[in-house]
Scaffold this motif. Structure first.
Motif, PDB file in Angstrom:
ATOM      1  N   TYR A 230     -10.567  22.561  53.343  1.00 24.20           N
ATOM      2  CA  TYR A 230      -9.734  21.973  54.395  1.00 24.20           C
ATOM      3  C   TYR A 230      -8.289  21.789  53.913  1.00 24.20           C
ATOM      4  CZ  TYR A 230     -13.505  21.157  57.679  1.00 24.20           C
ATOM      5  OH  TYR A 230     -14.535  21.336  58.590  1.00 24.20           O
ATOM      6  N   MET A 231      -8.113  21.434  52.634  1.00 26.27           N
ATOM      7  CA  MET A 231      -6.754  21.285  52.103  1.00 26.27           C
ATOM      8  C   MET A 231      -6.042  22.638  52.078  1.00 26.27           C
ATOM      9  SD  MET A 231      -6.020  18.148  51.604  1.00 26.27           S
ATOM     10  CE  MET A 231      -6.873  17.987  53.168  1.00 26.27           C
ATOM     11  N   TYR A 234      -5.017  23.210  55.545  1.00 27.35           N
ATOM     12  CA  TYR A 234      -4.010  22.236  55.986  1.00 27.35           C
ATOM     13  C   TYR A 234      -2.622  22.548  55.418  1.00 27.35           C
ATOM     14  CZ  TYR A 234      -1.973  17.617  56.926  1.00 27.35           C
ATOM     15  OH  TYR A 234      -1.175  16.580  57.366  1.00 27.35           O
ATOM     16  N   HIS A 251      -0.367  17.684  61.520  1.00 28.50           N
ATOM     17  CA  HIS A 251       0.782  17.431  60.647  1.00 28.50           C
ATOM     18  C   HIS A 251       1.731  16.393  61.243  1.00 28.50           C
ATOM     19  CE1 HIS A 251       0.308  21.725  58.778  1.00 28.50           C
ATOM     20  NE2 HIS A 251      -0.532  20.853  58.278  1.00 28.50           N
ATOM     21  N   ASN A 257      -4.213  13.115  63.357  1.00 27.57           N
ATOM     22  CA  ASN A 257      -3.833  12.964  61.959  1.00 27.57           C
ATOM     23  C   ASN A 257      -4.654  11.843  61.316  1.00 27.57           C
ATOM     24  OD1 ASN A 257      -2.029  11.340  59.914  1.00 27.57           O
ATOM     25  ND2 ASN A 257      -1.315  13.461  59.820  1.00 27.57           N
ATOM     26  N   PHE A 260      -8.335  12.892  61.046  1.00 27.19           N
ATOM     27  CA  PHE A 260      -8.531  13.905  59.998  1.00 27.19           C
ATOM     28  C   PHE A 260      -8.553  13.270  58.616  1.00 27.19           C
ATOM     29  CE2 PHE A 260      -6.689  16.990  56.986  1.00 27.19           C
ATOM     30  CZ  PHE A 260      -7.583  18.026  57.116  1.00 27.19           C
ATOM     31  N   TRP A 261      -7.554  12.404  58.338  1.00 26.30           N
ATOM     32  CA  TRP A 261      -7.487  11.825  56.994  1.00 26.30           C
ATOM     33  C   TRP A 261      -8.565  10.788  56.757  1.00 26.30           C
ATOM     34  CZ3 TRP A 261      -5.629  14.345  53.243  1.00 26.30           C
ATOM     35  CH2 TRP A 261      -4.583  15.253  53.450  1.00 26.30           C
ATOM     36  N   MET A 264     -11.387  12.894  55.737  1.00 30.72           N
ATOM     37  CA  MET A 264     -11.241  13.393  54.368  1.00 30.72           C
ATOM     38  C   MET A 264     -11.638  12.331  53.343  1.00 30.72           C
ATOM     39  SD  MET A 264     -10.216  16.514  54.031  1.00 30.72           S
ATOM     40  CE  MET A 264     -10.860  17.288  55.491  1.00 30.72           C
ATOM     41  N   VAL A 265     -11.116  11.117  53.561  1.00 29.93           N
ATOM     42  CA  VAL A 265     -11.374  10.029  52.591  1.00 29.93           C
ATOM     43  C   VAL A 265     -12.841   9.595  52.655  1.00 29.93           C
ATOM     44  CG1 VAL A 265     -10.778   7.660  51.958  1.00 29.93           C
ATOM     45  CG2 VAL A 265      -8.974   9.257  52.635  1.00 29.93           C
ATOM     46  N   VAL A 301     -14.137  15.044  60.705  1.00 31.82           N
ATOM     47  CA  VAL A 301     -13.361  16.250  60.384  1.00 31.82           C
ATOM     48  C   VAL A 301     -13.743  17.399  61.320  1.00 31.82           C
ATOM     49  CG1 VAL A 301     -12.935  17.985  58.611  1.00 31.82           C
ATOM     50  CG2 VAL A 301     -13.041  15.573  57.986  1.00 31.82           C
TER      51      VAL A 301
END
Length: 315
Positions: A230-231, A234, A251, A257, A260-261, A264-265, A301
């Motif tokens: 994903y990174m 991104y 972004h 946003n 999504f984050w 991720m975390v 995600v």
């Protein structure tokens, strides 16, 4: 009347037609998420049975197909619901078009679910010899106990295309550059390994430490490579102006946003470190916590990645 052009898609707006909005919403996200669990527990379970004796994981033989059966039926339920006219599904079986990924996927998923059901029945009555001792179904299941091990390799083989065929369907949306087959295929495979290891962690209370250590290893590897993929998308997609315009919805900040984050975390970063620490020191509570976070984060995600390409106007 030409109103304006859209740089990313080279589309020209000629009519005042309202955007249809997000057609594939939470229902499709839940569909893909449930399928990841349903097929992932089989793939990870096969790995564990290859590495360890089944006596080290006493409930795996019947709980693994049971979990798979539950989540596959959630997946099938939302697949039918999304058709809006469920009777259309009958035509896939009565008048199949074998060049269609949907048709091939529906047949494979149905066969996979049928074999999983058989394994679940055999595994359950084998594990519970006092249940319905004289019942015809129970007796037949126990008499054919060896069938479980014979069909298991075919089930593992089928789990791979059943996991991946949705990526092919999404890639056929040629106007959505973010859904390309190579990356979607790998993302779905890592998602299945992540969800499968997380699902099995909840039934690993009585397992040996070594088998739980392998579960933590699979979870750590799956979260690491999912995060890296994903990174890569991104920060370094550079695919096309359309893909960049799609990623701008993440972004530029805003709700996608944040979602999504958070994903991720919660889904990848925290479970990765918890799984790695569990490989050094066995802690069942922390491992279950990592599994819960991984499943929540994976859903978030997937939800973002499904919705943002649909927000870009194409006409």
């Amino acid at each position: 009347m030409v109103e304006h052009g859209i740089h990313a898609t080279q589309a020209v707006v000629t009519l005042d037609v309202a955007l249809p909005g997000i057609i594939w919403g939470w229902m499709i996200t839940l569909n893909m998420w449930a399928k990841s669990v349903g097929t992932g527990v089989i793939l990870v379970g096969a790995f564990l049975l290859y590495r360890h004796k089944k006596e080290e994981m006493p409930n795996l033989r019947w709980m693994m197909p049971l979990i798979s059966f539950i989540f596959l039926n959630i997946f099938l339920l939302f697949t039918l619901t999304d058709l809006h006219q469920p009777y259309r599904m009958i035509n896939i079986f009565l008048h199949p078009h074998w060049t269609s990924a949907i048709t091939v996927g529906a047949w494979m998923a149905s066969l996979f679910t049928g074999l999983i059901t058989l394994m679940m029945v055999i595994g359950f009555f084998d594990a519970h010899p006092d249940v319905r001792k004289h019942g015809a179904c129970a007796k037949a299941a126990r008499e054919h106990s060896g069938l479980y091990e014979k069909i298991f390799p075919f089930v593992v083989f089928l789990a791979v295309p059943v996991t991946l065929y949705t990526a092919i369907i999404m890639a056929e949306s040629s106007a959505r550059e973010l859904w390309q087959a190579p990356t979607e295929v790998m993302q779905m495979m890592w998602a299945a390994l992540l969800a499968g290891s997380a699902g099995l962690i909840f039934i690993s209370e009585s397992w040996s430490k070594e088998s739980r250590k392998d579960l933590a290893l699979v979870l750590a590897i799956a979260t690491f490579f999912s995060f890296m993929m994903y990174m890569g998308e991104y920060f370094f997609s550079f695919k096309s102006s359309e893909a960049e315009a799609t990623l701008a919805y993440v972004h530029a900040g805003g709700e996608y946003n944040a979602e999504f984050w958070f994903g991720m975390v919660l889904g990848f970063i925290i479970p990765f470190f918890l799984a790695v620490s569990n490989m050094k020191s066995d802690n069942k509570t922390l491992l279950r916590f990592a599994a819960i976070l991984a499943l929540i984060g994976l859903y978030l995600v997937k939800d973002v990645w499904l919705k943002i390409p649909q927000m870009l106007p194409l006409s």
